[in-house]
Write an enzyme that holds these catalytic residues in place. Structure first.
Site, PDB file in Angstrom:
ATOM      1  N   CYS A  98     -16.740  -8.093   5.377  1.00 60.22           N
ATOM      2  CA  CYS A  98     -16.711  -8.604   6.649  1.00 60.22           C
ATOM      3  C   CYS A  98     -17.180  -7.244   7.527  1.00 60.22           C
ATOM      4  CB  CYS A  98     -15.519  -9.098   7.237  1.00 60.22           C
ATOM      5  SG  CYS A  98     -13.996  -7.912   7.873  1.00 60.22           S
ATOM      6  N   CYS A 142     -14.187  -1.724   5.752  1.00 65.81           N
ATOM      7  CA  CYS A 142     -13.308  -1.064   5.090  1.00 65.81           C
ATOM      8  C   CYS A 142     -13.790   0.188   3.829  1.00 65.81           C
ATOM      9  CB  CYS A 142     -12.263  -1.950   4.402  1.00 65.81           C
ATOM     10  SG  CYS A 142     -11.351  -2.825   5.538  1.00 65.81           S
ATOM     11  N   ARG A 158      -1.970   6.673   9.594  1.00 61.39           N
ATOM     12  CA  ARG A 158      -1.864   6.514   8.318  1.00 61.39           C
ATOM     13  C   ARG A 158      -2.601   7.086   7.362  1.00 61.39           C
ATOM     14  NH1 ARG A 158      -4.522   1.367   8.073  1.00 61.39           N
ATOM     15  NH2 ARG A 158      -3.284   0.584   9.540  1.00 61.39           N
ATOM     16  N   LYS A 182      -6.152   7.393  12.222  1.00 62.60           N
ATOM     17  CA  LYS A 182      -6.431   7.950  11.040  1.00 62.60           C
ATOM     18  C   LYS A 182      -7.034   9.325  10.873  1.00 62.60           C
ATOM     19  CE  LYS A 182      -7.947   3.490   8.921  1.00 62.60           C
ATOM     20  NZ  LYS A 182      -9.038   2.565   8.555  1.00 62.60           N
ATOM     21  N   LYS A 223      -4.285   1.628  15.035  1.00 65.35           N
ATOM     22  CA  LYS A 223      -4.226   2.391  13.721  1.00 65.35           C
ATOM     23  C   LYS A 223      -4.901   3.805  14.101  1.00 65.35           C
ATOM     24  CE  LYS A 223      -6.570  -0.671  11.145  1.00 65.35           C
ATOM     25  NZ  LYS A 223      -7.282  -1.310  10.099  1.00 65.35           N
ATOM     26  N   CYS A 236      -7.897 -10.704   0.803  1.00 63.66           N
ATOM     27  CA  CYS A 236      -8.086 -10.366   2.123  1.00 63.66           C
ATOM     28  C   CYS A 236      -8.269 -11.480   3.381  1.00 63.66           C
ATOM     29  CB  CYS A 236      -9.276  -9.487   2.441  1.00 63.66           C
ATOM     30  SG  CYS A 236      -9.476  -8.805   4.105  1.00 63.66           S
ATOM     31  N   CYS A 286     -15.055  -3.256  -0.724  1.00 62.78           N
ATOM     32  CA  CYS A 286     -13.953  -3.498  -0.452  1.00 62.78           C
ATOM     33  C   CYS A 286     -13.238  -4.461  -1.047  1.00 62.78           C
ATOM     34  CB  CYS A 286     -14.024  -3.740   1.208  1.00 62.78           C
ATOM     35  SG  CYS A 286     -14.423  -5.527   1.475  1.00 62.78           S
ATOM     36  N   ARG A 326       0.934  -1.341  -0.079  1.00 62.35           N
ATOM     37  CA  ARG A 326      -0.074   0.156  -0.169  1.00 62.35           C
ATOM     38  C   ARG A 326       1.048   1.210  -0.127  1.00 62.35           C
ATOM     39  NH1 ARG A 326      -4.059   0.164   4.867  1.00 62.35           N
ATOM     40  NH2 ARG A 326      -5.235  -1.370   3.778  1.00 62.35           N
TER      41      ARG A 326
HETATM   42 FE1  SRM Z   1      -9.311  -1.856   5.931  1.00 65.02          FE
HETATM   43  C1  SRM Z   1      -8.243  -4.512   7.840  1.00 65.02           C
HETATM   44  C2  SRM Z   1      -8.504  -3.162   3.040  1.00 65.02           C
HETATM   45  C3  SRM Z   1      -9.941   1.152   4.443  1.00 65.02           C
HETATM   46  C4  SRM Z   1     -11.137  -0.717   8.687  1.00 65.02           C
HETATM   47  N1  SRM Z   1      -8.422  -3.428   5.776  1.00 65.02           N
HETATM   48  C5  SRM Z   1      -7.809  -4.328   6.316  1.00 65.02           C
HETATM   49  C6  SRM Z   1      -7.004  -5.683   5.519  1.00 65.02           C
HETATM   50  C7  SRM Z   1      -5.524  -5.144   5.604  1.00 65.02           C
HETATM   51  C8  SRM Z   1      -7.087  -6.858   6.137  1.00 65.02           C
HETATM   52  C9  SRM Z   1      -6.280  -7.366   7.248  1.00 65.02           C
HETATM   53  O1  SRM Z   1      -5.947  -6.820   8.200  1.00 65.02           O
HETATM   54  O2  SRM Z   1      -5.686  -8.808   6.913  1.00 65.02           O
HETATM   55  C10 SRM Z   1      -7.560  -5.418   4.221  1.00 65.02           C
HETATM   56  C11 SRM Z   1      -6.672  -5.701   3.213  1.00 65.02           C
HETATM   57  C12 SRM Z   1      -7.412  -6.252   1.930  1.00 65.02           C
HETATM   58  C13 SRM Z   1      -6.720  -6.588   0.798  1.00 65.02           C
HETATM   59  O3  SRM Z   1      -6.782  -7.665   0.279  1.00 65.02           O
HETATM   60  O4  SRM Z   1      -6.438  -5.791  -0.013  1.00 65.02           O
HETATM   61  C14 SRM Z   1      -8.075  -3.893   4.175  1.00 65.02           C
HETATM   62  N2  SRM Z   1      -9.117  -1.134   4.141  1.00 65.02           N
HETATM   63  C15 SRM Z   1      -8.759  -2.085   2.942  1.00 65.02           C
HETATM   64  C16 SRM Z   1      -9.049  -1.105   1.816  1.00 65.02           C
HETATM   65  C17 SRM Z   1      -7.894  -1.410   0.793  1.00 65.02           C
HETATM   66  C18 SRM Z   1     -10.469  -1.264   1.389  1.00 65.02           C
HETATM   67  C19 SRM Z   1     -10.805  -0.860   0.002  1.00 65.02           C
HETATM   68  O5  SRM Z   1     -11.321  -1.784  -0.863  1.00 65.02           O
HETATM   69  O6  SRM Z   1     -10.440   0.103  -0.414  1.00 65.02           O
HETATM   70  C20 SRM Z   1      -8.827   0.108   2.553  1.00 65.02           C
HETATM   71  C21 SRM Z   1      -7.346   0.653   2.570  1.00 65.02           C
HETATM   72  C22 SRM Z   1      -7.370   2.100   2.963  1.00 65.02           C
HETATM   73  C23 SRM Z   1      -6.012   2.716   2.650  1.00 65.02           C
HETATM   74  O7  SRM Z   1      -5.642   3.075   1.662  1.00 65.02           O
HETATM   75  O8  SRM Z   1      -5.548   3.089   3.782  1.00 65.02           O
HETATM   76  C24 SRM Z   1      -9.162   0.130   3.787  1.00 65.02           C
HETATM   77  N3  SRM Z   1     -10.402  -0.151   6.603  1.00 65.02           N
HETATM   78  C25 SRM Z   1     -10.388   0.874   5.775  1.00 65.02           C
HETATM   79  C26 SRM Z   1     -11.418   1.904   6.223  1.00 65.02           C
HETATM   80  C27 SRM Z   1     -12.006   3.177   5.645  1.00 65.02           C
HETATM   81  C28 SRM Z   1     -11.443   4.329   6.274  1.00 65.02           C
HETATM   82  O9  SRM Z   1     -10.317   4.388   6.960  1.00 65.02           O
HETATM   83  O10 SRM Z   1     -12.090   5.304   5.741  1.00 65.02           O
HETATM   84  C29 SRM Z   1     -11.850   1.123   7.682  1.00 65.02           C
HETATM   85  C30 SRM Z   1     -12.993   1.681   8.473  1.00 65.02           C
HETATM   86  C31 SRM Z   1     -12.423   3.052   9.119  1.00 65.02           C
HETATM   87  C32 SRM Z   1     -11.852   2.506  10.562  1.00 65.02           C
HETATM   88  O11 SRM Z   1     -10.739   2.160  10.468  1.00 65.02           O
HETATM   89  O12 SRM Z   1     -12.518   2.289  11.529  1.00 65.02           O
HETATM   90  C33 SRM Z   1     -11.101   0.035   7.770  1.00 65.02           C
HETATM   91  N4  SRM Z   1      -9.449  -2.524   8.079  1.00 65.02           N
HETATM   92  C34 SRM Z   1     -10.637  -2.147   8.854  1.00 65.02           C
HETATM   93  C35 SRM Z   1     -10.405  -2.977  10.135  1.00 65.02           C
HETATM   94  C36 SRM Z   1     -11.136  -2.474  11.257  1.00 65.02           C
HETATM   95  C37 SRM Z   1     -10.653  -1.789  12.325  1.00 65.02           C
HETATM   96  C38 SRM Z   1     -11.161  -1.664  13.623  1.00 65.02           C
HETATM   97  O13 SRM Z   1     -11.070  -0.596  14.089  1.00 65.02           O
HETATM   98  O14 SRM Z   1     -11.551  -2.679  14.017  1.00 65.02           O
HETATM   99  C39 SRM Z   1      -9.569  -3.978   9.722  1.00 65.02           C
HETATM  100  C40 SRM Z   1      -9.044  -4.980  10.774  1.00 65.02           C
HETATM  101  C41 SRM Z   1      -8.192  -4.396  11.641  1.00 65.02           C
HETATM  102  O15 SRM Z   1      -7.473  -3.410  11.828  1.00 65.02           O
HETATM  103  O16 SRM Z   1      -7.856  -5.338  12.655  1.00 65.02           O
HETATM  104  C42 SRM Z   1      -8.918  -3.589   8.508  1.00 65.02           C
HETATM  105 FE1  SF4 Z   2     -11.102  -7.631   4.236  1.00 64.41          FE
HETATM  106 FE2  SF4 Z   2     -13.103  -6.977   5.840  1.00 64.41          FE
HETATM  107 FE3  SF4 Z   2     -11.753  -5.058   4.879  1.00 64.41          FE
HETATM  108 FE4  SF4 Z   2     -13.378  -5.895   3.355  1.00 64.41          FE
HETATM  109  S1  SF4 Z   2     -13.701  -5.064   5.228  1.00 64.41           S
HETATM  110  S2  SF4 Z   2     -11.323  -5.625   3.030  1.00 64.41           S
HETATM  111  S3  SF4 Z   2     -13.491  -8.272   4.019  1.00 64.41           S
HETATM  112  S4  SF4 Z   2     -11.219  -6.781   6.397  1.00 64.41           S
END
Ligand code: SRM
Ligand code: SF4
Length: 573
Positions: free
Chosen positions: A475, A479, A143, A211, A209, A436, A430, A74
């Site tokens: 899930c 995201c 980040r 943000k 994290k 993922c 997502c 990323r």
């Molecule tokens: Fe996310 C984890 C993809 C934005 C909340 N996110 C992940 C992981 C890295 C899975 C993992 O931990 O093994 C995913 C990788 C999937 C893949 O194969 O690429 C993933 N997140 C993404 C992306 C690529 C979704 C997309 O389709 O665009 C976004 C990348 C953003 C970036 O460029 O930095 C992405 N993730 C978000 C957002 C939206 C935002 O930030 O505005 C959220 C919700 C906001 C938040 O943070 O609360 C988000 N991602 C999560 C979470 C839940 C965090 C939590 O507080 O519970 C996880 C899981 C974790 O951190 O344990 C996670």
């Molecule tokens: Fe993976 Fe869940 Fe984030 Fe979708 S919402 S990219 S399934 S961690």
């Protein structure tokens, strides 16, 4: 209260010598395409995830083969702005090492998937040549700093983008580990032992994290209420930023069946002057650093810290750390959290083209749409910049009037701006499967066909042109920010989704669980009577999300603590 046991991640960070651990050795180990669990965790701080192709898992397990490992990389791209030259470098590495595709993310950057371990350094060195890196793109740090992408306000955009860029630099980890491990940089003697390396974070970085995002009304494209720390620009009469409303405590992640976890939208805590912005940002960041829960990672985000301590205590602590209290929040008005597509002329006389990219996926598709190649040609011909929007779309920005025709031709020749309905243009999914590791259900690969079916129902009620936001995730981590979409779909298991309704169109109110455990057909069937009622009963200008609350399909969600209350369909037809 006795100190709670720290989570294993805290111990790992503390003994990692500022994010080094055994990463260098593990990345060089020729016996496996993966790395150890500890190294996989540390990699995140350097912007990478160890993943495997989940489509291939069953077959490889049967054959007793190692998983089909690949690294997700990323890019750190504050504000989502990239130069054509940088684009060409990313295009080149995506074609050579990442399956000939680039993925735009919901936080305005790029991901590449499936990069083999032994190619990771090559990729990072190549992008470093064009001044890009992946530092802190994931991990327990600050980040992906976001900034409004709205091309209608080019002057303000330039100012806000610059602030986002400086914020990203300010909070970038200071350790040289990335340069040593991935770019063959000089080892900095003794750095791993010194205590003053990370002046903001310290040895154990953030509890989770963190943000930050910058919004400029009327556009809430960055979804400011989903950020741990958000800034809403208050723009004065002379088109200058008078200061910022400060929002704290947004976040989307939760776990099914664990009501103590919940999504939450940020609270507006007050207003700060431009000169105080960094002091306030650092105050909020360090409060979370010091007060955040380091024993339970499911309770470690700032939103829980805020709810545990209360808004008043938190606000008072900001005043203490930032050298003065926040002023009273100023009035502001958002109208939407989406993008406006097509051509527009900025205040600077330059032209901008916003292109819809379904679910952020850039590749040359078998049906003849050549988005990856088309964008390469655009980057070769363009001398402005390219922006990634927070809705996974693209803006070819600052096109000189004399270049507009060339860009128009390239876009048409590569079929990059095919017609899409209002619903599709307002949809996001997502990544989910196959990369993922946390996905419970499909998302990016599933949503396009589901949208086609939902479109049919909307058209049947004369609603084809309605802008309704629809977001899907594989899930409950959220995201694609599904809990602030008017229709939210959240994966529960293979071909099973929970359906949420009732969010505000501008991202300022969350939705509520309407129906559980639905397959695609059941989702369409559940939405059908709601659309019928909307067509018949809506008031003038009433948005779909507002209607579903007023008409009694779902209860209104005030914030995180009542997200799980009063769930289930109240009215079904
Ligand atoms: Fe996310 C984890 C993809 C934005 C909340 N996110 C992940 C992981 C890295 C899975 C993992 O931990 O093994 C995913 C990788 C999937 C893949 O194969 O690429 C993933 N997140 C993404 C992306 C690529 C979704 C997309 O389709 O665009 C976004 C990348 C953003 C970036 O460029 O930095 C992405 N993730 C978000 C957002 C939206 C935002 O930030 O505005 C959220 C919700 C906001 C938040 O943070 O609360 C988000 N991602 C999560 C979470 C839940 C965090 C939590 O507080 O519970 C996880 C899981 C974790 O951190 O344990 C996670
Ligand atoms: Fe993976 Fe869940 Fe984030 Fe979708 S919402 S990219 S399934 S961690």
């Amino acid at each position: 209260m006795p100190d709670k046991e720290l989570s294993s991640m805290e111990h790992l960070k503390a003994r990692s010598h500022y994010l080094r651990g055994n990463l260098a050795e593990d990345m060089a180990d020729p016996l496996t395409g993966g790395v150890t669990e500890d190294s996989a965790q540390l990699l995140k701080f350097h912007g990478m995830y160890l993943q495997d192709d989940r489509d291939l898992r069953p077959e490889r397990t049967k054959k007793k083969l190692e998983k089909a490992f690949g690294f997700m990389i990323r890019i750190r791209l504050p504000g989502g702005v990239i130069t054509p030259q940088q684009w060409l470098a990313l295009d080149e590495v995506a074609r050579s090492y990442a399956g000939e595709t680039l993925r735009l993310t919901t936080r305005q950057t790029f991901q590449m998937h499936g990069v083999l371990k032994f190619n990771v350094k090559t990729v990072l060195k190549r992008i470093n040549q064009v001044a890009l890196d992946t530092i802190a793109a994931c991990g327990d740090d600050t980040r992906g700093v976001m900034a409004v992408s709205n091309p209608h306000q080019s002057r303000i955009h330039a100012v806000v983008y610059d602030i986002a860029r400086r914020t990203s630099l300010h909070f970038k980890p200071k350790t040289h580990a990335y340069y040593e491990i991935f770019l063959d940089g000089e080892k900095v003697a003794g750095e791993g032992e010194r205590d003053d390396v990370e002046t903001i974070y310290g040895k154990t970085y953030m509890p989770r994290k963190f943000k930050i995002g910058f919004a400029v009304p009327p556009s809430n494209d960055i979804d400011v209420f989903a950020q741990d720390l958000g800034f809403i620009a208050i723009v004065g009469k002379k088109n200058a930023i008078e200061g910022w409303n400060v929002t704290v405590g947004g976040g989307m992640g939760m776990t099914h069946g664990e009501p103590e976890t919940y999504p939450r939208i940020g609270d507006v805590l007050g207003f700060c002057r431009p000169n105080d912005l960094f002091a306030v940002a650092e105050a909020v960041c360090t409060i979370q650093r010091d007060w955040g829960d380091r024993s339970n990672r499911k309770h470690a985000r700032l939103k829980y810290t805020l709810d545990d301590h209360g808004v008043d205590v938190f606000r008072a602590e900001i005043a203490k750390r930032a050298g003065g209290p926040l002023e009273k929040a100023r009035a502001f008005k958002f109208t939407s959290n989406g993008d406006r597509y097509g051509w527009t002329e900025g205040e600077n006389g330059k032209h901008h083209l916003t292109l819809f990219v379904e679910n952020g996926r850039l590749r040359d598709f078998p049906d003849g749409r050549r988005l990856l190649t088309g964008m390469r040609r655009v980057a070769e011909a363009h001398d402005g910049e390219i922006r990634i929007t927070p809705n996974q779309n693209l803006i070819i920005a600052n096109i000189a009037p004399e270049n507009r025709e060339t860009i128009e031709r390239l876009v048409a020749d590569h079929r990059m701006a095919e017609n899409a309905t209002a619903l599709r243009r307002n949809s996001m999914a997502c990544v989910a499967l196959p990369t993922c590791g946390l996905a419970l259900a499909e998302s990016e690969r599933y949503l396009p066909n589901l949208v086609t079916k939902i479109e049919e129902r909307l058209a049947a009620y004369g609603l084809a042109d309605e802008n309704i936001t629809l977001r899907m995730t594989g899930c409950p981590n959220g995201c694609a920010r599904p809990y602030i979409a008017e229709i939210g779909l959240v994966g529960k298991g293979p071909d099973r989704y929970n359906l949420y309704l009732g969010a505000a169109f501008d991202g300022s109110r969350m939705n509520k669980l309407y129906r559980e455990d639905l397959d695609g057909e059941a989702i369409v069937a559940a939405l059908d009577p709601v659309f019928a009622a909307y067509a018949k009963e809506r008031q003038k200008g009433e948005r779909f999300g507002d209607f579903t609350v007023r008409a009694g399909f779902v209860a209104k969600t005030v914030n995180g603590l009542d997200f799980h209350k009063d769930v289930g369909a109240k009215r079904t037809a």
